[in-house]
Design an enzyme around this catalytic site. Sequence first.
Site, PDB file in Angstrom:
ATOM      1  CE  LYS A 118      -0.375  -0.389   5.196  1.00  0.00           C
ATOM      2  NZ  LYS A 118      -0.710   0.611   5.998  1.00  0.00           N
ATOM      3  CE1 TYR A 154      11.583  31.826   2.818  1.00  0.00           C
ATOM      4  CE2 TYR A 154      11.179  29.514   2.689  1.00  0.00           C
ATOM      5  CZ  TYR A 154      11.448  30.805   2.112  1.00  0.00           C
ATOM      6  OH  TYR A 154      10.929  30.594   0.845  1.00  0.00           O
TER       7      TYR A 154
END
Length: 399
Positions: free
Chosen positions: A44, A281
């Site tokens: 999955k 940042y």
Amino acid sequence: MNETVAPGGAELRARAEIDLAAVRANVRALRGRAPGAAFMAVVKADGYGHGAAPCARAAVEAGATWLGTATPQEALALRAPGAGVPDDVRIMCWLWTPGGPWQEAVEAGLDVSLSGMWALDEVTRAARLAGRPARVQLKADTGLGRGGCQPGDDWTELVAAALRAEAEGLLRVTGLWSHFACADEPGHPSIAAQLTRFREMVAYAEGQGVDPEVRHIANSPAALTLPESHFDLVRPGIAMYGVSPSPEIGTPADLGLRPAMTLSASMALVKHVPGGHGVSYGHHYVTPGATTLGLVPLGYADGIPRHASSTGPVLVEGKWRTVAGRVAMDQFVVDLGGDEPGPGAEAVLFGPGDRGEPTAEDWAQAAGTIAYEIVTRIGTRVPRVYVNDGNDGDGGSGT
Ligand SMILES: Cc1ncc(COP(=O)(O)O)c(C=O)c1O
């Protein structure tokens, strides 16, 4: 070693190399731990980020006879001819919502999981339209408290309804199954309690006349540590990719596993900066003195956790460096301490550790998460480059 390279040269920026020989070896190692049980390779979430179809094929080459997915769409994609999965490999999916592609699933011969009456109603309707019986597996909630049918009246009702539909020729109950809550914490009291509950719920269903092909509950940690949980089939995901389910259970090497994914990038820029220079940042990192900064062209859009800002480890020219300041959407910076790797120098975020590089477990620790999340979230912008795709002398075909 043979290699499949993504088109367009995207791998020049960054790449997740997937070693399919490692996947095959891990599947064999896990099968060795559960010799009496069939093997369902859980692929999955695009094979936990490794690529569902290539990993499914590798697992089948190493002896898996079942594949497991969450969504029906993932399972149907593996049934498509292009996926290269042999027709006799069973595929099961367990995460359904109302209105799902039940008829396509029945027509494709998928094993579908049912946890409640609404799903039984939808699958029997689909079986009538498809003109063939559905293969259904009844899921018991033995204590996880997530999917699955509650014991007691709910289980009694679901089993009875499934047997009525089976008698009408609308379905065949192929499996009885469940899932652990705490198998990655050896000795957790819920493990024994879930096993007892599972045995009771299976015994009840069989006593009513259910005759399943497979009974199963074991995920990776249970496959590795709990032989009494193996029943007819084990259902490992993370361990087949060579990642340990938890540090408590051991390192991949302790468990005889080899990490299949190596994530690396080519440094986009190396430059000199003075001391006191804010980086990325928010300026959460300020250079302690004159140094060199390296720009790694991977960011949270690629699955690099922003939580690893100022903590994530990276190997550059044989030395561990640490993410300097914030991880941004597409890039982050490492302080190279004055070293000047050439343009395009390799930054290895994680891999098996052979070259001294960090592992997915190291990143999990740095980001306060689990290694499952580190590998699974590597984004689609990062090309997967497959190596050792069979015929490489490891006895690729289940030997
Ligand atoms: C129902 C089910 N079975 C098996 C697995 C495989 O678990 P693991 O990756 O821990 O082996 C998962 C993964 O979450 C799952 O949801």
